[in-house]
Design an enzyme around this catalytic site. Structure first.
Site, PDB file in Angstrom:
ATOM      1  N   ASP A 172       0.806  -1.226   0.000  1.00 13.44           N
ATOM      2  CA  ASP A 172       0.000   0.000   0.000  1.00 13.44           C
ATOM      3  C   ASP A 172       0.838   1.275   0.000  1.00 13.44           C
ATOM      4  O   ASP A 172       0.284   2.372   0.011  1.00 13.44           O
ATOM      5  CB  ASP A 172      -0.956   0.013   1.200  1.00 13.44           C
ATOM      6  CG  ASP A 172      -0.238   0.160   2.535  1.00 13.44           C
ATOM      7  OD1 ASP A 172       1.005   0.053   2.569  1.00 13.44           O
ATOM      8  OD2 ASP A 172      -0.931   0.375   3.548  1.00 13.44           O
ATOM      9  N   TYR A 270      10.718   5.221  -0.034  1.00 13.41           N
ATOM     10  CA  TYR A 270      11.665   4.312   0.617  1.00 13.41           C
ATOM     11  C   TYR A 270      13.052   4.348  -0.011  1.00 13.41           C
ATOM     12  O   TYR A 270      14.010   3.843   0.570  1.00 13.41           O
ATOM     13  CB  TYR A 270      11.123   2.879   0.595  1.00 13.41           C
ATOM     14  CG  TYR A 270      10.152   2.582   1.710  1.00 13.41           C
ATOM     15  CD1 TYR A 270      10.544   1.862   2.834  1.00 13.41           C
ATOM     16  CD2 TYR A 270       8.841   3.039   1.659  1.00 13.41           C
ATOM     17  CE1 TYR A 270       9.652   1.591   3.852  1.00 13.41           C
ATOM     18  CE2 TYR A 270       7.938   2.781   2.673  1.00 13.41           C
ATOM     19  CZ  TYR A 270       8.355   2.053   3.773  1.00 13.41           C
ATOM     20  OH  TYR A 270       7.467   1.797   4.787  1.00 13.41           O
TER      21      TYR A 270
END
Length: 447
Positions: A172, A270
Site C-alpha cells: 500500500d 523508501y
C-alpha cells in the site's frame, strides 16, 4: 445481476490493522458482498482482543455476515474465496531488534530495507508459505492477497518455492503516496489518476501520471516534490493529520532530496534508505526506533479501543477508523471475483515486462486484473541508473531466499554485504551474527 457473496479469511487476525480492514470491508459491501469472515492467528490472546471488538462491529453493522475467530488452520481455511494475509512473525518485539541491532554498527535498521528487512524476511518466508499450503489444502480454488512484509522478499520466496500458487503480493505504499499526489493536485481521489510505474517493492519510480482525460499531471507534482517532497498543502500550512507520526512526516519531506537524482520521474519514498542511508542513521535514536513508536501509539490505541468496545458490548461512538489505504485490497479482490479488469500496481514476475531486466525478478508494475489474476503491462526498457540499483537489490532478495531454502550462512552474509545500506562485509558479518543470536526461534538453522 446480483454479485456472488464472498468468504474471506484474514490471516493475522490479531494485527492492529485488522479492525481498519473490517471497517473498510463493511463500507464496500455493495460492491463486494461478504457472507463470511474468518480470523486466523497463532496467538489466541492477541487475536481475541481484536476479534471480540470486530464481532460486535459486525453484529451491529452487518449481522448477516458469519464471523469466526480461530487458531485452527482447517477451520480458518475451509470454504473460503480469499485469504487476506498480513502477518508479522515475531511481532513488534522482533521488529525492535531488527531496527536496533544494525544501529549498533552505524547502519540504519528499517522494517523492510537493508539488514532489518533481511532479518524480517527470514522470519516471514516460512510463515507465508505455511499460509499458502493451508489455503491450497483446504480451499484450493481460493486466492491469497498477501501484504505481509517485507513484500519483496516474500514475493521472491513464493515465486521460487510455490511457483504455481494463487498468491498475489501487494503493497500500500504507492497507494499512500498517490493519495498525497491527489491531495497536492487538489483532486478528490487517487482513483482519478492513471499512472505508469516500475521498480521493485519499496524501490520504484513513477514515469507518467495523467487524469482520466489524458492531461499530463507530472509537471505539477514534480514542481511540488522538488520544493516540498510529498508533504501535502495542509501539512505545509501546519494543518496536517495529527495521526501522521513525525517519522512519516520526515519520510515524505525527504523525497525532495531523492527526486533530483532523476527529475524526469517521481520516486518512492523508501528510496531514501538506499540513497541516503547515513542521513537516516544520524536521525535515528538507537534507544527509540519506529517499532517503539508503533508500540507506544498505534498498538496501545487499537488494543485499548478494542478492549473498550468488548467491555461496553457496543461499537457506537468507536474511535476505530476505516483503513482507507486498504481499499486497494477490495479493488483487487473484486477484480478477481467479478472480472472487473481493474488496473493496479502489483508485485509480479517480470517475464519481459521490463525488457532489459532479469525475467525472474519480482517487479512492481501496473497490471490489469481479472478472474485469471494479473496481466502485467509492458514498461519497456529502463534507464541504466535505475537498472543498476534494481539489479543490486534483486540480488539481495534472491540471496536471502536461497539462504532460507538452503540454510546457508554464506549466502545470507553475501545478501547483507550486497545491500547498499551496509558499508562493508565485516559490518555485514557482525550484524548477521547478532541477528542469528536473537532469531533462533524463527530462522532456519544456518550452516
Amino acid at each position: 445481476m446480483e454479485l456472488k457473496k464472498q468468504s474471506i479469511a484474514i490471516a493475522g487476525g490479531g494485527s492492529t490493522f485488522t479492525p481498519g480492514i473490517i471497517m473498510m470491508l463493511l463500507e464496500n459491501l455493495e460492491i463486494f458482498p461478504i457472507r463470511q469472515i474468518k480470523f486466523y492467528d497463532n496467538d489466541p490472546e492477541r487475536q481475541k482482543q481484536i476479534a471480540d471488538a470486530c464481532e460486535i462491529i459486525l453484529k451491529e453493522r452487518a449481522p448477516e455476515i458469519t464471523f469466526v475467530a480461530t487458531t485452527d488452520p482447517e477451520t480458518a481455511f475451509t470454504d473460503i474465496d480469499f485469504v487476506m494475509a498480513h502477518i508479522r512473525v515475531g511481532k513488534y518485539a522482533m521488529r525492535e531488534k531488527d531496527e536496533k541491532i544494525p544501529l549498533k554498527y552505524g547502519v540504519i535498521g528499517q522494517e523492510t530495507c537493508g539488514p532489518g528487512g533481511i532479518a524480517y524476511g527470514m522470519r516471514s518466508i516460512g510463515g507465508v508459505l505455511e499460509l499458502v499450503d493451508y489455503m491450497e489444502q483446504y480451499s484450493p480454488d481460493a486466492w491469497m492477497l498477501n501484504y505481509s512484509n517485507p513484500a519483496a522478499i516474500v514475493a521472491e520466496a513464493t515465486r521460487k518455492l510455490r511457483p504455481n500458487s494463487k498468491i498475489i503480493n501487494i503493497c500500500d505504499m504507492p497507494v499512500g503516496i498517490e493519495h498525497r499526489m491527489a491531495e497536492i493536485l487538489g483532486m478528490k481521489s487517487r482513483k482519478e489518476l492513471s499512472i505508469r510505474y516500475y521498480g521493485l517493492n519499496h524501490f520504484g519510480w513513477w514515469t507518467d501520471i495523467r487524469d482520466k482525460d489524458g492531461n499530463d499531471l507530472m509537471p505539477a507534482i514534480q514542481k511540488h516534490v522538488k520544493e516540498h517532497g510529498y508533504l501535502t498543502p495542509a501539512e505545509l500550512e501546519g494543518k496536517g493529520n495529527e495521526e501522521v507520526e513525525a517519522s512519516w512526516v520526515h519520510t515524505f519531506g525527504k523525497a525532495k532530496e531523492v527526486y533530483p537524482l532523476d527529475p524526469k520521474t517521481l520516486p518512492n519514498t523508501y528510496l531514501k534508505y538506499y540513497l541516503f542511508p547515513q542521513d537516516e542513521v544520524e536521525k535515528a535514536n538507537p534507544e527509540y526506533t519506529r517499532a517503539n513508536e508503533v508500540m507506544d501509539h498505534r498498538e496501545k490505541m487499537v488494543f485499548g479501543e478494542c478492549n473498550r468496545i468488548a467491555q461496553l458490548g457496543t461499537a457506537v461512538n468507536s474511535e476505530l477508523e476505516t483503513d482507507d489505504h486498504a481499499s486497494y485490497i477490495v479493488d483487487l479482490a473484486r477484480a478477481i471475483a467479478y472480472n472487473t479488469k481493474e488496473r493496479m500496481l502489483l508485485i509480479v514476475p517480470n517475464n519481459g515486462a521490463i525488457s532489459n531486466f532479469d525475467p525472474t525478478a519480482m517487479v512492481e508494475i501496473p497490471c490489469i486484473v481479472g478472474s485469471n489474476g494479473p496481466e502485467p503491462l509492458v514498461q519497456g526498457e529502463i534507464p541504466r541508473f535505475q537498472k543498476g540499483l534494481m539489479e543490486q537489490q534483486v540480488a539481495v532478495e534472491k540471496l536471502v531466499v536461497e539462504a532460507w531454502e538452503e540454510g546457508s550462512y554464506q549466502k545470507l552474509w553475501q545478501a547483507l554485504t550486497v545491500s547498499r545500506i551496509v558499508p562493508n562485509a565485516r559490518v555485514a558479518k557482525n550484524i548477521l551474527d547478532d541477528f542469528i543470536a536473537v532469531n533462533t526461534e524463527f530462522w532456519p538453522t544456518l550452516n
